[in-house]
Design a protein around this motif. Structure first.
Motif, PDB file in Angstrom:
ATOM      1  N   ILE A  17      37.197  33.226  53.090  1.00 50.84           N
ATOM      2  CA  ILE A  17      38.015  34.453  52.953  1.00 50.84           C
ATOM      3  C   ILE A  17      39.388  34.592  51.707  1.00 50.84           C
ATOM      4  N   VAL A  18      39.875  33.554  52.006  1.00 51.03           N
ATOM      5  CA  VAL A  18      41.239  33.080  51.186  1.00 51.03           C
ATOM      6  C   VAL A  18      40.424  33.092  49.567  1.00 51.03           C
ATOM      7  N   LEU A  19      39.567  32.057  49.456  1.00 52.69           N
ATOM      8  CA  LEU A  19      39.023  31.843  48.168  1.00 52.69           C
ATOM      9  C   LEU A  19      38.609  33.084  47.380  1.00 52.69           C
ATOM     10  N   SER A  20      38.009  34.122  48.267  1.00 50.90           N
ATOM     11  CA  SER A  20      37.490  35.387  47.941  1.00 50.90           C
ATOM     12  C   SER A  20      38.589  36.297  47.394  1.00 50.90           C
ATOM     13  N   ILE A  21      39.885  36.108  48.200  1.00 56.21           N
ATOM     14  CA  ILE A  21      40.817  37.065  47.947  1.00 56.21           C
ATOM     15  C   ILE A  21      41.605  36.559  46.621  1.00 56.21           C
ATOM     16  N   ILE A  22      41.378  35.345  46.180  1.00 51.12           N
ATOM     17  CA  ILE A  22      42.090  34.601  45.276  1.00 51.12           C
ATOM     18  C   ILE A  22      41.172  35.019  43.900  1.00 51.12           C
ATOM     19  N   PHE A  25      41.388  39.081  43.132  1.00 51.97           N
ATOM     20  CA  PHE A  25      42.790  39.583  42.698  1.00 51.97           C
ATOM     21  C   PHE A  25      42.808  39.693  41.736  1.00 51.97           C
ATOM     22  N   PRO A  26      42.621  38.962  40.388  1.00 55.86           N
ATOM     23  CA  PRO A  26      42.653  39.381  39.109  1.00 55.86           C
ATOM     24  C   PRO A  26      41.602  40.396  38.764  1.00 55.86           C
TER      25      PRO A  26
END
Length: 278
Positions: A17-22, A25-26
């Motif tokens: 989930i954290v990697l997906s958000i990162i 985000f761009p």
């Protein structure tokens, strides 16, 4: 034991989930910026205060930066390159995989060595060759440049063809099939995944390339591709006014690639799951 397993799964899901958000985000920032109706290139907030579609409209109505013309240019170059490069790559890969001829191994080693050198090293030589042929500042030159290196990109496709049992070819020959029949009726249906991959890579290249396009097209603004055209919006005297339109153009150029991938993705599954049965 089960609780430990749940903790591991929870950690993995949290990390994903954290990697997906990162990763997202761009993309979200570009889309939101393209809809921003106020400010300049640099603002200290993420969510726009006012929303507008004017940035998209400006791309197709202004005379300074003819984005519509650039988009069509890029689409023409990408489609022509995709067709020519896919044909060359598949033909080369199939020939080197199935036909045993003299100096075959030597050619494979030579191609491997040539692939180690980046393409831009030949940029100046390519430019003067095109200039001698009076082909600079033309879309034809871009198609020739992008397609000319396709023959050296056969290694992945050749590896895929090598996985197709040669016994299928021999069985078809016993039944009276010609090389042409074997290629079009047996090999190609089994090779949809690698053909789709080759076509996608060939199509994406012209959309992303900047160096060769800039050198070959020079100052021919009407012949620009989207990569050069959008970059021209980011000059010091235009960036504050056109930055939001630049992000709008960045969103639009992602649409054809996304649609193409969504349309052709099914052939990956079809080729992998149903190819060997056929």
């Amino acid at each position: 034991m089960k609780s430990k397993r749940r903790m591991q799964l929870g950690f993995i899901y949290t990390l994903l989930i954290v990697l997906s958000i990162i990763w997202l985000f761009p993309i979200a920032w570009v889309i939101l910026t393209s809809l921003r109706g106020e400010g300049t290139a640099y603002v200290n907030y993420f969510i726009p205060k006012t929303w507008t579609l004017e940035n998209y409209i400006n791309l197709f109505t202004n005379e300074s930066f003819p984005f519509g013309k650039w988009f069509i240019n890029t689409l023409i170059v990408a489609l022509a390159t995709c067709i020519i490069s896919t044909f060359i790559t598949v033909a080369m890969a199939y020939s080197l995989s199935r036909i045993k001829f003299k100096f075959r191994n030597g050619f494979l080693k030579l191609a491997l060595v040539l692939n180690m050198f980046p393409g831009f090293m030949s940029m100046i030589a390519v430019y003067y060759i095109l200039k001698a042929l009076n082909l600079t500042q033309s879309l034809t030159a871009l198609v020739l440049v992008y397609s000319s290196g396709a023959a050296l990109g056969f290694y992945i496709a050749k590896g895929f063809f090598d996985t197709i049992p040669y016994s299928l070819d021999e069985s078809a020959m016993i039944d009276g099939a010609t090389r042409k029949d074997i290629f079009f009726k047996i090999t190609l249906p089994l090779s949809k995944p690698i053909i789709v991959y080759t076509a996608l890579i060939a199509f994406i290249g012209p959309w992303m390339d900047f160096i060769f396009a800039q050198v070959i097209l020079g100052d021919a603004t009407s012949k620009y591709t989207v990569a050069i055209g959008l970059f021209s919006m980011l000059q010091p005297d235009t960036i504050n006014k056109w930055f939001m339109s630049f992000t709008a153009g960045s969103v639009l150029i992602a649409v054809p690639i996304t649609l193409l991938f969504m349309f052709m993705q099914k052939y990956y599954v079809e080729g992998i799951t149903g190819g060997s049965v056929k």
